[in-house]
Design a protein around this motif. Structure first.
Motif, short mmCIF file in Angstrom:
data_model
loop_
_atom_site.label_atom_id
_atom_site.label_comp_id
_atom_site.label_asym_id
_atom_site.label_seq_id
_atom_site.Cartn_x
_atom_site.Cartn_y
_atom_site.Cartn_z
N VAL A 1 0.84 -1.21 0.00
CA VAL A 1 0.00 0.00 0.00
C VAL A 1 0.87 1.25 0.00
O VAL A 1 0.57 2.25 -0.71
N TYR A 2 1.94 1.23 0.76
CA TYR A 2 2.85 2.39 0.78
C TYR A 2 3.46 2.61 -0.60
O TYR A 2 3.58 3.76 -1.08
N ASN A 3 3.89 1.55 -1.26
CA ASN A 3 4.46 1.69 -2.59
C ASN A 3 3.43 2.20 -3.59
O ASN A 3 3.75 3.03 -4.47
N ILE A 4 2.21 1.75 -3.50
CA ILE A 4 1.17 2.21 -4.43
C ILE A 4 0.94 3.71 -4.26
O ILE A 4 0.81 4.47 -5.25
N ILE A 5 0.88 4.16 -3.01
CA ILE A 5 0.64 5.59 -2.76
C ILE A 5 1.81 6.43 -3.27
O ILE A 5 1.64 7.52 -3.87
N VAL A 6 3.03 5.94 -3.07
CA VAL A 6 4.21 6.72 -3.48
C VAL A 6 4.30 6.82 -5.00
O VAL A 6 4.58 7.90 -5.57
N PHE A 7 4.08 5.71 -5.71
CA PHE A 7 4.29 5.71 -7.15
C PHE A 7 3.04 6.15 -7.93
O PHE A 7 3.16 6.73 -9.01
N LEU A 8 1.85 5.85 -7.45
CA LEU A 8 0.64 6.14 -8.21
C LEU A 8 -0.08 7.40 -7.73
O LEU A 8 -0.83 8.00 -8.50
N MET A 9 0.10 7.79 -6.50
CA MET A 9 -0.55 9.00 -5.95
C MET A 9 0.50 9.87 -5.27
O MET A 9 0.56 9.93 -4.04
N PRO A 10 1.38 10.50 -6.06
CA PRO A 10 2.46 11.27 -5.44
C PRO A 10 1.99 12.52 -4.69
O PRO A 10 2.70 13.02 -3.82
N GLY A 11 0.80 13.02 -5.03
CA GLY A 11 0.33 14.22 -4.34
C GLY A 11 -0.28 13.96 -2.99
O GLY A 11 -0.61 14.91 -2.25
#
Length: 215
Positions: free
Chosen positions: A13-23
């Motif tokens: 989940v942390y990786n998804i937020i960092v790469f797909l939702m950078p804002g």
């Protein structure tokens, strides 16, 4: 069956937020919870990820505590998850924060606890006596019935028979002999004597010469 490493979920989940939702910020409060004291508790995204990681670590420990629950492949997957999280924390600038560091530490605890539980089970299996192993291997064997207790026989004291004193023969006659003598006396025939004619005592009569003289 290979177990799925549950600590991979918050890291993914942390990786998804960092790469797909950078804002999206991890520190901005998503909601506010009012406590009984009246204080407002702001809940951020990083707090939710850490809480999920702690709960999933608890489930991993419970799974590893069961006998035969984790195999070598499970420990290998836990090691891979920890290694990938540690590499991201050290090499990527977006992962260099306290939240991701704590998630990586939870992955390390998962791997070490699995190894410790496996070692503990192996040590218990080695120290188990052979008699216990045989009883576990043959659950259908029936236990031999206990030997019956020996009967205790209490000796009864013997009593000597009372002496029998025979009655004196000279004092009391036997009833059988008395009855026999009475019956013999009654049944014996008495001898009959011939009747003797009375002499004629008239005057002038002479007794006949055939009659024997009286002495």
């Amino acid at each position: 069956m290979v177990g799925f490493p549950l600590l991979l979920i918050p890291l993914a989940v942390y990786n998804i937020i960092v790469f797909l939702m950078p804002g999206l910020s991890f520190t901005d409060p998503l909601l506010r919870v009012t406590l009984m004291s009246g204080e407002q508790w702001p809940v951020a995204l990083n707090d939710m990820l850490l809480a999920a990681g702690v709960l999933l670590l608890l489930l991993e420990v419970i799974k590893g505590a069961r006998p035969g629950a984790k195999y070598l492949t499970d420990h290998l997957l836990s090691l891979i998850v920890f290694g990938a999280a540690a590499a991201e924390f050290l090499l990527w600038p977006k992962f260099g924060n306290s939240t991701y560091c704590l998630l990586t530490l939870l992955a390390l605890v998962d791997f070490i606890s699995g190894i410790a539980l496996r070692t503990r089970r192996r040590a218990v299996a080695v120290t188990t006596p052979p008699s216990v192993r045989a009883s576990k291997a043959e659950p259908t064997a029936e236990a031999a019935p206990p030997a019956p207790a020996p009967e205790v026989i209490t000796p009864v004291p013997s009593r000597a028979p009372a002496p029998v004193i025979p009655p004196a023969a000279s004092q009391v006659p036997a009833a059988a002999s008395v009855a026999e003598s009475v019956l013999l006396d009654q049944g014996a025939p008495k001898p009959t004597q011939p009747a003797v004619a009375a002499p004629d005592l008239q005057p002038g009569h002479q007794p006949s010469s055939d009659a024997p003289p009286r002495s």
